[in-house]
Design a protein around this motif. Structure first.
Motif, PDB file in Angstrom:
ATOM      1  N   SER A 251       0.787  -1.234   0.000  1.00 44.86           N
ATOM      2  CA  SER A 251       0.000   0.000   0.000  1.00 44.86           C
ATOM      3  C   SER A 251       0.821   1.287   0.000  1.00 44.86           C
ATOM      4  N   PHE A 252       2.122   1.227   0.324  1.00 43.12           N
ATOM      5  CA  PHE A 252       2.914   2.453   0.361  1.00 43.12           C
ATOM      6  C   PHE A 252       4.395   2.108   0.242  1.00 43.12           C
ATOM      7  N   VAL A 253       5.184   3.148  -0.112  1.00 48.45           N
ATOM      8  CA  VAL A 253       6.640   3.031  -0.156  1.00 48.45           C
ATOM      9  C   VAL A 253       7.229   4.290   0.479  1.00 48.45           C
ATOM     10  N   GLU A 254       8.200   4.101   1.348  1.00 42.95           N
ATOM     11  CA  GLU A 254       8.947   5.225   1.893  1.00 42.95           C
ATOM     12  C   GLU A 254      10.434   5.014   1.634  1.00 42.95           C
ATOM     13  N   ILE A 255      11.087   6.067   1.141  1.00 42.70           N
ATOM     14  CA  ILE A 255      12.546   6.084   1.025  1.00 42.70           C
ATOM     15  C   ILE A 255      13.036   7.162   1.961  1.00 42.70           C
ATOM     16  N   ILE A 256      13.827   6.767   2.946  1.00 41.86           N
ATOM     17  CA  ILE A 256      14.258   7.680   4.005  1.00 41.86           C
ATOM     18  C   ILE A 256      15.777   7.829   3.966  1.00 41.86           C
ATOM     19  N   ASN A 257      16.244   9.064   3.973  1.00 43.86           N
ATOM     20  CA  ASN A 257      17.664   9.334   4.166  1.00 43.86           C
ATOM     21  C   ASN A 257      17.829   9.797   5.611  1.00 43.86           C
ATOM     22  N   HIS A 258      18.270   8.900   6.472  1.00 49.67           N
ATOM     23  CA  HIS A 258      18.418   9.245   7.884  1.00 49.67           C
ATOM     24  C   HIS A 258      19.517  10.270   8.102  1.00 49.67           C
ATOM     25  N   THR A 259      20.453  10.364   7.183  1.00 55.71           N
ATOM     26  CA  THR A 259      21.552  11.327   7.312  1.00 55.71           C
ATOM     27  C   THR A 259      21.054  12.759   7.151  1.00 55.71           C
ATOM     28  N   THR A 260      20.153  12.980   6.195  1.00 55.36           N
ATOM     29  CA  THR A 260      19.643  14.329   5.939  1.00 55.36           C
ATOM     30  C   THR A 260      18.287  14.585   6.590  1.00 55.36           C
ATOM     31  N   GLY A 261      17.619  13.513   7.065  1.00 61.54           N
ATOM     32  CA  GLY A 261      16.298  13.667   7.663  1.00 61.54           C
ATOM     33  C   GLY A 261      15.174  13.798   6.650  1.00 61.54           C
ATOM     34  N   GLU A 262      15.404  13.394   5.406  1.00 63.68           N
ATOM     35  CA  GLU A 262      14.399  13.537   4.347  1.00 63.68           C
ATOM     36  C   GLU A 262      13.670  12.207   4.106  1.00 63.68           C
ATOM     37  N   THR A 263      12.379  12.306   3.768  1.00 60.65           N
ATOM     38  CA  THR A 263      11.568  11.122   3.471  1.00 60.65           C
ATOM     39  C   THR A 263      10.726  11.372   2.230  1.00 60.65           C
ATOM     40  N   PHE A 264      10.818  10.457   1.287  1.00 60.83           N
ATOM     41  CA  PHE A 264       9.922  10.450   0.130  1.00 60.83           C
ATOM     42  C   PHE A 264       8.904   9.340   0.343  1.00 60.83           C
ATOM     43  N   CYS A 265       7.628   9.657   0.137  1.00 63.64           N
ATOM     44  CA  CYS A 265       6.560   8.677   0.347  1.00 63.64           C
ATOM     45  C   CYS A 265       5.688   8.561  -0.899  1.00 63.64           C
ATOM     46  N   PHE A 266       5.459   7.329  -1.329  1.00 64.80           N
ATOM     47  CA  PHE A 266       4.536   7.018  -2.429  1.00 64.80           C
ATOM     48  C   PHE A 266       3.362   6.245  -1.852  1.00 64.80           C
ATOM     49  N   ASN A 267       2.168   6.789  -2.002  1.00 68.42           N
ATOM     50  CA  ASN A 267       0.971   6.179  -1.439  1.00 68.42           C
ATOM     51  C   ASN A 267       0.287   5.317  -2.489  1.00 68.42           C
ATOM     52  N   GLY A 268       0.828   4.131  -2.682  1.00 69.57           N
ATOM     53  CA  GLY A 268       0.265   3.220  -3.674  1.00 69.57           C
ATOM     54  C   GLY A 268       0.961   1.880  -3.614  1.00 69.57           C
ATOM     55  N   ALA A 269       0.388   0.903  -4.289  1.00 69.57           N
ATOM     56  CA  ALA A 269       0.944  -0.453  -4.308  1.00 69.57           C
ATOM     57  C   ALA A 269       1.899  -0.616  -5.480  1.00 69.57           C
ATOM     58  N   LEU A 270       2.810  -1.573  -5.345  1.00 72.60           N
ATOM     59  CA  LEU A 270       3.718  -1.958  -6.419  1.00 72.60           C
ATOM     60  C   LEU A 270       3.637  -3.463  -6.602  1.00 72.60           C
ATOM     61  N   ASN A 271       3.764  -3.893  -7.837  1.00 73.51           N
ATOM     62  CA  ASN A 271       3.946  -5.327  -8.079  1.00 73.51           C
ATOM     63  C   ASN A 271       5.316  -5.547  -8.714  1.00 73.51           C
ATOM     64  N   ALA A 272       5.654  -6.790  -8.937  1.00 69.50           N
ATOM     65  CA  ALA A 272       7.010  -7.131  -9.374  1.00 69.50           C
ATOM     66  C   ALA A 272       7.376  -6.537 -10.731  1.00 69.50           C
ATOM     67  N   SER A 273       6.382  -6.181 -11.520  1.00 68.03           N
ATOM     68  CA  SER A 273       6.662  -5.642 -12.855  1.00 68.03           C
ATOM     69  C   SER A 273       6.784  -4.119 -12.864  1.00 68.03           C
ATOM     70  N   ASN A 274       6.470  -3.456 -11.753  1.00 72.49           N
ATOM     71  CA  ASN A 274       6.518  -1.991 -11.685  1.00 72.49           C
ATOM     72  C   ASN A 274       7.923  -1.479 -11.383  1.00 72.49           C
TER      73      ASN A 274
END
Length: 270
Positions: free
Chosen positions: A194-217
């Motif tokens: 249902s969601f994806v988060e990519i977090i850079n703990h060094t800079t404190g930044e977070t990108f969030c995608f509110n959606g599902a992914l399957n293996a072909s995406n």
């Protein structure tokens, strides 16, 4: 010996011998900075609000030798056309770095003899930074003619393709890689409910995608554009970006079983 390398805007090396050019060494000034400051009554000194790198004014001195006087006139005109275009310039003794430049001010050839003249070409570097010749998409091995000592590289330790949920991405440059004005592509393949988060703990930044992914995406951050299989998905994100600070960046991916994540960028140096 020629000590200056030239490349066209597409990155193709220019054969300087075609123009009879011999560069005596690229002149690179030190970085300078534009600071914004304020002051407060009752407080000594002032307050630094921001500090930004200024553009750099490089110089490329060349000796030009032609076959005869008429050829010298033709070469002179060809050089005017050559330097009127945006290009990259580098030092032959530092093959791993180049500068994106354009000529803003003119130059006047100084004649030494009927067949020889000298030029000193002023070159404006808008970013104020040198870039790595190679990207993380190139093999980080010394037999690839895109790297050099002194770039902070350690191929045995660095890797930009990962298959884990938490890892380190090294930025060996001296400057932060900011996708707002630098090329940076983060590509992710995996399965998410249902969601994806990519977090850079060094800079404190977070990108969030509110959606599902399957293996072909493939979910990617291409500069400032979030894409799903090449189509814009800005409306389903938190509209945030990931930058890469100099040194080690502690990255975590949540909400997805990571099959592959790849960081594609250049390194930047003052």
């Amino acid at each position: 010996m020629n000590l200056i390398s030239l490349f066209d805007a597409a990155g193709n090396k220019i054969d300087v011998s075609k123009y009879g050019l011999t560069g005596s060494g690229l002149v690179i000034p030190s970085p300078s900075y534009r600071e914004e400051r304020d002051s407060t009554p009752g407080r000594p000194g002032d307050i630094l609000l921001g500090r930004d790198l200024e553009p750099r004014q490089l110089r490329a001195p060349f000796r030009v030798k032609a076959y005869d006087y008429e050829s010298a006139l033709l070469v002179r005109d060809e050089l005017y056309a050559l330097f009127s275009k945006a290009m990259y310039v580098g030092e032959t003794k530092q093959p791993g770095k180049w500068w994106k430049v354009r000529m803003v001010e003119g130059f006047t050839p100084v004649r030494v003899s009927p067949t020889v003249f000298k030029i000193d070409v002023p070159l404006h570097c808008e970013s104020g930074m040198a870039e790595s010749f190679g990207t993380t998409g190139d093999a980080l091995t010394w037999d690839v003619d895109k790297w050099q000592w002194g770039m902070g590289l350690s191929p045995d330790e660095f890797g930009y393709e990962k298959s884990a949920s938490r890892f380190i991405i090294h930025n060996p440059g001296t400057e932060t890689v900011n996708p707002r004005f630098m090329p940076l592509i983060i590509s992710l393949k995996g399965v998410a409910a249902s969601f994806v988060e990519i977090i850079n703990h060094t800079t404190g930044e977070t990108f969030c995608f509110n959606g599902a992914l399957n293996a072909s995406n493939t979910l990617s951050l291409n500069g400032v554009r979030p894409l799903l299989d090449g189509l814009s998905e800005l409306r389903r994100t938190n509209k945030k970006l990931i930058t890469l600070a100099p040194g080690a960046n502690d990255i975590e991916v949540k909400g997805v079983a990571v099959e592959r994540i790849f960081f594609d960028f250049r390194f930047y140096y003052v």
